[in-house]
Design a protein around this motif. Sequence first.
Motif, mmCIF file in Angstrom:
data_model
loop_
_atom_site.group_PDB
_atom_site.id
_atom_site.type_symbol
_atom_site.label_atom_id
_atom_site.label_comp_id
_atom_site.label_asym_id
_atom_site.label_seq_id
_atom_site.Cartn_x
_atom_site.Cartn_y
_atom_site.Cartn_z
ATOM 1 N N ILE A 26 0.837 -1.193 0.000
ATOM 2 C CA ILE A 26 0.000 0.000 0.000
ATOM 3 C C ILE A 26 0.875 1.247 0.000
ATOM 4 O O ILE A 26 0.661 2.178 -0.771
ATOM 5 C CB ILE A 26 -0.942 -0.003 1.225
ATOM 6 N N SER A 27 1.895 1.258 0.864
ATOM 7 C CA SER A 27 2.779 2.426 0.979
ATOM 8 C C SER A 27 3.574 2.671 -0.291
ATOM 9 O O SER A 27 3.767 3.821 -0.696
ATOM 10 C CB SER A 27 3.727 2.255 2.164
ATOM 11 N N SER A 28 4.050 1.613 -0.931
ATOM 12 C CA SER A 28 4.809 1.764 -2.180
ATOM 13 C C SER A 28 3.938 2.327 -3.291
ATOM 14 O O SER A 28 4.356 3.224 -4.032
ATOM 15 C CB SER A 28 5.393 0.419 -2.624
ATOM 16 N N ARG A 29 2.735 1.785 -3.423
ATOM 17 C CA ARG A 29 1.820 2.297 -4.444
ATOM 18 C C ARG A 29 1.468 3.754 -4.182
ATOM 19 O O ARG A 29 1.433 4.574 -5.098
ATOM 20 C CB ARG A 29 0.545 1.447 -4.500
ATOM 21 N N VAL A 130 12.298 8.815 -2.612
ATOM 22 C CA VAL A 130 10.909 8.780 -2.162
ATOM 23 C C VAL A 130 10.627 7.387 -1.631
ATOM 24 O O VAL A 130 10.890 6.397 -2.311
ATOM 25 C CB VAL A 130 9.927 9.108 -3.311
ATOM 26 N N VAL A 131 10.115 7.321 -0.402
ATOM 27 C CA VAL A 131 9.749 6.039 0.201
ATOM 28 C C VAL A 131 8.370 6.159 0.834
ATOM 29 O O VAL A 131 7.975 7.223 1.299
ATOM 30 C CB VAL A 131 10.775 5.565 1.261
ATOM 31 N N GLY A 132 7.669 5.053 0.851
ATOM 32 C CA GLY A 132 6.373 5.001 1.524
ATOM 33 C C GLY A 132 6.571 4.868 3.019
ATOM 34 O O GLY A 132 7.634 4.478 3.499
ATOM 35 N N CYS A 133 5.534 5.190 3.753
ATOM 36 C CA CYS A 133 5.587 5.148 5.213
ATOM 37 C C CYS A 133 4.248 4.606 5.715
ATOM 38 O O CYS A 133 3.192 5.057 5.274
ATOM 39 C CB CYS A 133 5.834 6.563 5.732
ATOM 40 N N VAL A 159 14.997 13.436 1.142
ATOM 41 C CA VAL A 159 14.097 12.289 1.252
ATOM 42 C C VAL A 159 12.672 12.784 1.487
ATOM 43 O O VAL A 159 12.443 13.650 2.329
ATOM 44 C CB VAL A 159 14.499 11.371 2.434
ATOM 45 N N ILE A 160 11.746 12.219 0.737
ATOM 46 C CA ILE A 160 10.329 12.486 0.956
ATOM 47 C C ILE A 160 9.683 11.174 1.368
ATOM 48 O O ILE A 160 9.855 10.154 0.689
ATOM 49 C CB ILE A 160 9.644 13.029 -0.313
ATOM 50 N N THR A 161 8.966 11.189 2.491
ATOM 51 C CA THR A 161 8.215 10.009 2.917
ATOM 52 C C THR A 161 6.736 10.280 2.693
ATOM 53 O O THR A 161 6.242 11.352 3.027
ATOM 54 C CB THR A 161 8.473 9.662 4.395
ATOM 55 N N ILE A 162 6.060 9.314 2.117
ATOM 56 C CA ILE A 162 4.642 9.439 1.811
ATOM 57 C C ILE A 162 3.880 8.464 2.695
ATOM 58 O O ILE A 162 4.041 7.248 2.584
ATOM 59 C CB ILE A 162 4.355 9.152 0.319
#
Length: 176
Positions: A26-29, A130-133, A159-162
């Motif tokens: 989910i986080s990667s998408r 960019v990485v998911g969180c 770094v941006i975390t989403i």
Amino acid sequence: MAGAAPTRVLMGVNESTIKGYPHASISSRKAFEWTLDKIVRSNTSGFKLLFLHVQVPDEDGFDDMDSMYASPEDFKNLKHRDRARGAHLLEFFVERCHAIGVACEAWIKKGDPKEVICHEVKRLQPDLLVVGCRGLGPFQRVFVGTVSEFCVKHAECPVITIKRSVEETPEDPVDD
């Protein structure tokens, strides 16, 4: 700025941990969609997305099985299966990029995701990571740890975390 090199965005992506769900987490998408919507937008030729999937080696290589008779051929099959799962994951991102005209590369490494991602940042020197969180609370982070927090502190680039939305959070928030 005709002829300028595209902005290179490294994205750490992983498989979903939800049983029976062999897809991107989910986080990667979410991080991928956010990157396309908010960074790339319509400037598809101005960016190159670099997808890194890090496979974590299981201690014994048998993915939570109680026991198993293993011949040399069984071990070859396990390695092939892991590579195939990783390639299937990356295929989702690569096909989407090609469909909209965004240049991309994708590869698989083995190891501790946070260490490998930071090593690849140092090696590749992307403009952005960019990485998911998952958005875990402090108690959960103590026991699970987070790749995104480690990357924010140690990666040698912005770094941006989403964070995934509340609606996308599974019943067990550690799942992704």
